[in-house]
Each structure stands twice: as C-alpha cells, then as structure tokens.
Enzyme design. Structure first.
Site, PDB file in Angstrom:
ATOM      1  N   ASP A  95      -5.282  11.350  33.787  1.00 29.78           N
ATOM      2  CA  ASP A  95      -5.381  10.329  32.731  1.00 29.78           C
ATOM      3  C   ASP A  95      -4.939   8.957  33.253  1.00 29.78           C
ATOM      4  O   ASP A  95      -4.147   8.262  32.620  1.00 29.78           O
ATOM      5  CB  ASP A  95      -4.554  10.720  31.503  1.00 29.78           C
ATOM      6  N   HIS A 135      -7.983   7.466  29.271  1.00 33.04           N
ATOM      7  CA  HIS A 135      -8.529   7.607  27.920  1.00 33.04           C
ATOM      8  C   HIS A 135      -8.692   6.260  27.212  1.00 33.04           C
ATOM      9  O   HIS A 135      -9.416   6.165  26.221  1.00 33.04           O
ATOM     10  CB  HIS A 135      -7.671   8.563  27.081  1.00 33.04           C
ATOM     11  N   SER A 164      -0.691   2.623  24.893  1.00 36.25           N
ATOM     12  CA  SER A 164      -1.214   3.475  25.963  1.00 36.25           C
ATOM     13  C   SER A 164      -1.669   2.632  27.147  1.00 36.25           C
ATOM     14  O   SER A 164      -2.423   1.670  26.992  1.00 36.25           O
ATOM     15  CB  SER A 164      -2.390   4.310  25.461  1.00 36.25           C
TER      16      SER A 164
END
Length: 386
Positions: A151, A121, A234
């Site tokens: 992901d 993402h 992230s």
C-alpha cells in the site's frame, strides 16, 4: 500616655514592623526580585516551543495534499427497476455513463527532486493526480510506481526549491515517544493549504493486522499511534520528536469514521526500500522463495507420523529456485524462519514481510530425525506469460 494612645502606637509599630519584615523577606538574602512582564513573556514563549512545535516546523513544509480524480462506469435503469423482462432489457438496455469521482489524501516530499511518498490506495485507478504544497503551489503529478502489497506509491512532480522531509529510522522506535501525524484531513472542507498537526505517542510497534480488518490489503509490522488520524490523512507522514519521518499514515480502527486513537502507519524503512525499488526498476520486485508450504493438519500429522501440529510442511520445491539451491526438499518441516517460530502460513509471511530480492533468510527445518539450518537467498518471482 493614655491607654488608647498606647494601643494606637503599638498598632502602628506592628504595622511598620510587618511592612519591614515583608520588605526584608522580599529582598532579603537568597531572594530574586519579581519577574517583569517582558521576562515573563519570554519565558512563556520559550516554554511553548516544545518538541512537537519544533518537529512540526521541520516536517510540515514537505507535507502535500494529493487530489485525485477517478472515473467509474455507472449503469442506470431507464425505468427505475419497474420492468424486469427480457423484452425490455433487449430493446431498452440499462444506460451507461462515466462519472468522475474526486478523492483526497496526503503525501510527503522525501527528495528535493520531487519524489513523493503516499499510499497506493490514495491514487489507485486515478486518471488525474494534483499535488498542492503548503505554500500554495500546485503541480500535476506522475505516478512512478505503486505496490498494492505494501500500500505504497511514489509520485513525481517537477518544481524548483521543493522542501524535503528528513527520514528517520523506524527499526528503533520507543513505545511512548512522541508521534506527530501531519496531513490534510477533510481538506476539501478547508480553504487553505496549511496541513493539520495532531500529536500522540507510539502506542505499539510491529503490529500485524488481520486481513479481514481492512479493505486495502495485508498490513504487517505496523506502527500504532494514538495521534488522531482522520479521512484525508492517508499517505501523510508520521514524524518523531526530531521532525523525522518514521512512518506513512495509512488507516485507523473506527466505528463511525472518526479517530478513536487507534491509528496505524507503515514503517518508513519499508517505504524507503519501496522507494529505492521503484527508482531503480520502475516497480517493486516480488521476492520469491521458490517453494510452497502448508500447515500441519491433524490428517497430515497422522500420515507423516508427527507428534505435534507445529511448523509448516514443504509441499513443492521449484527446480532451480532459491529453495532448491538452499537444499530444501519436499517433506521438510520448517520450524523457524529468521529465528521466529512458525506455526501457520501467516507466521511465515510475517517473518519475511518487507524482505527484498537478494535478502537472505534463515530456515530451521526438520528432516526425519535430523535438524538443519539452511540459508535461502530470495530471488525475483518469475513473471507470468501474458
């Protein structure tokens, strides 16, 4: 001697005896001399170099900042929504223009050849990807492959003397052991390339996250930690007390956008498998069991004369597929997958989450009054015709 003189002499003797006793106590048998300033400084310095410091020093050089630019099409009404008429929409259609949107995440170099692991993402729909190392070097990055299912994404940069983080084993984590999150939260507000280090513990392992809890995808078998993870973290590594990467920081549960001490990381063993698939095949092959199943509903239980609602019913077996080769038949009732009790499709997905093409899974099924144990080898899912 006068009484006053005798009193003064007694006081002086007491002071001398007290001083002598103090000297004997400070230098007597079994007592160490007072620690000097230099020795105290050395002791303090050595005590500061704990497991967190050592782990951060080992892993931080391989942590990178991932900057992306995406493009989106924006539609704007020239009249600001004043007119909602077919005539105006026909002759004065909404204006369209392209807007470039910057984004920021983190990543970890896991191979000196320039391979970087991050979240899918972070780089989704990116037109441009730039990687910044902790030493200030910047490289354009190429997306080698990505999987929205897990992901995860693999980037490639071309550079010399690239540091690489050592990879650990996420299958043998201990709840309560150190967990150190390294990344670039709010990196766009900072004027240097040094990563941010936050520490906590492994709060839980093998967490399955409900689909409605996140927007990025389905997450199962996750590592939970209370190490602070914030926007920009992230894709960065979660490392253990030895400085080995044990997970890829992915998302948090939050109410206002900040960390509440409930963060989740993708296990590094899954990331390592995804990395191998992308290196070898250029994509992550989808594992395929070759059958369809459905939960046992009250209506289905009545039709099949079942006494409980547990397990899954096989509703379709693809000819020549893995399930057919394993001997599975339509109407079989799957009770366990790899030893795990199955009562829903989500249970089944959890039991084989992360399984790759070629992996073998064990099925405990019921066929009428018979109980069978079948071994099924997953195959690559057939690709849809364009």
């Amino acid at each position: 001697m006068s009484p006053r003189a005798r009193g003064m002499a007694t006081l002086g003797l007491g002071l001398l005896m007290g001083a002598g006793a103090a000297l004997w106590l400070s230098e007597g048998p079994g007592r160490r001399p007072a620690v000097g300033h230099a020795e105290a400084g050395e002791t303090l310095s050595s005590s500061r170099r704990n497991a967190i410091v050592v782990a951060a020093e080992r892993a931080s050089p391989a942590v990178v900042s991932v900057s992306v630019v995406t493009t989106r099409v924006v539609r704007a009404d020239p009249f600001g929504g004043l007119f909602h008429d077919e005539f105006f929409e026909r002759f004065y259609p909404p204006m369209e223009y392209r807007e470039r949107i910057p984004g920021l995440g983190s990543g970890a170099i896991v191979d000196p050849a320039g391979l970087i692991l991050t979240n899918e993402h972070v780089v989704r729909n990116a037109d441009q990807i730039t990687v910044t190392l902790t030493d200030g070097r910047q490289f354009p990055a190429t997306l080698l492959g990505a999987t929205p299912t897990y992901d995860l994404a693999v980037l490639k940069v071309n550079g010399k003397n690239l540091p690489a983080a050592p990879l650990g084993d996420s299958d043998h984590l201990l709840v309560g052991e150190w967990a150190i999150a390294i990344g670039n939260p709010f990196g766009y507000l900072l004027n240097d390339t040094q990563p941010t280090v936050t520490a906590g513990v492994i709060s839980a392992t093998r967490r399955d996250i409900k689909a409605e809890a996140t927007e990025s995808g389905v997450y199962k078998n996750m590592i939970q930690t209370d190490a602070a993870i914030n926007p920009g973290n992230s894709g960065g590594p979660l490392v253990n007390g030895d400085g080995e990467v044990i997970g890829i920081n992915t998302f948090i549960f939050t109410q206002g956008g900040g960390s509440l001490g409930i963060g989740f990381a993708i296990p590094i063993n899954l990331a390592r498998r995804v990395l191998g698939e992308i290196q070898r095949y250029g994509h992550v092959r989808a594992a395929w069991p070759g059958m369809l199943v459905q939960p046992v509903t009250p209506y289905l239980a009545r039709r099949l004369s079942l006494t409980d609602l547990g397990g899954l019913i096989v509703t379709r077996v693809d000819p020549g597929g893995p399930a057919a080769r394993a001997g599975v038949r339509v109407g079989d009732r799957i009770r366990r997958v790899n030893g795990r009790v199955i009562n829903s499709v989500d249970d089944a997905q959890s039991s084989i989450y992360g399984a790759a093409v070629g992996d073998r899974i064990q099925l405990a099924i019921e066929r009428g009054d018979r109980r069978l144990d079948l071994g099924l080898t997953l195959a690559e899912a057939p690709r849809e015709e364009p």
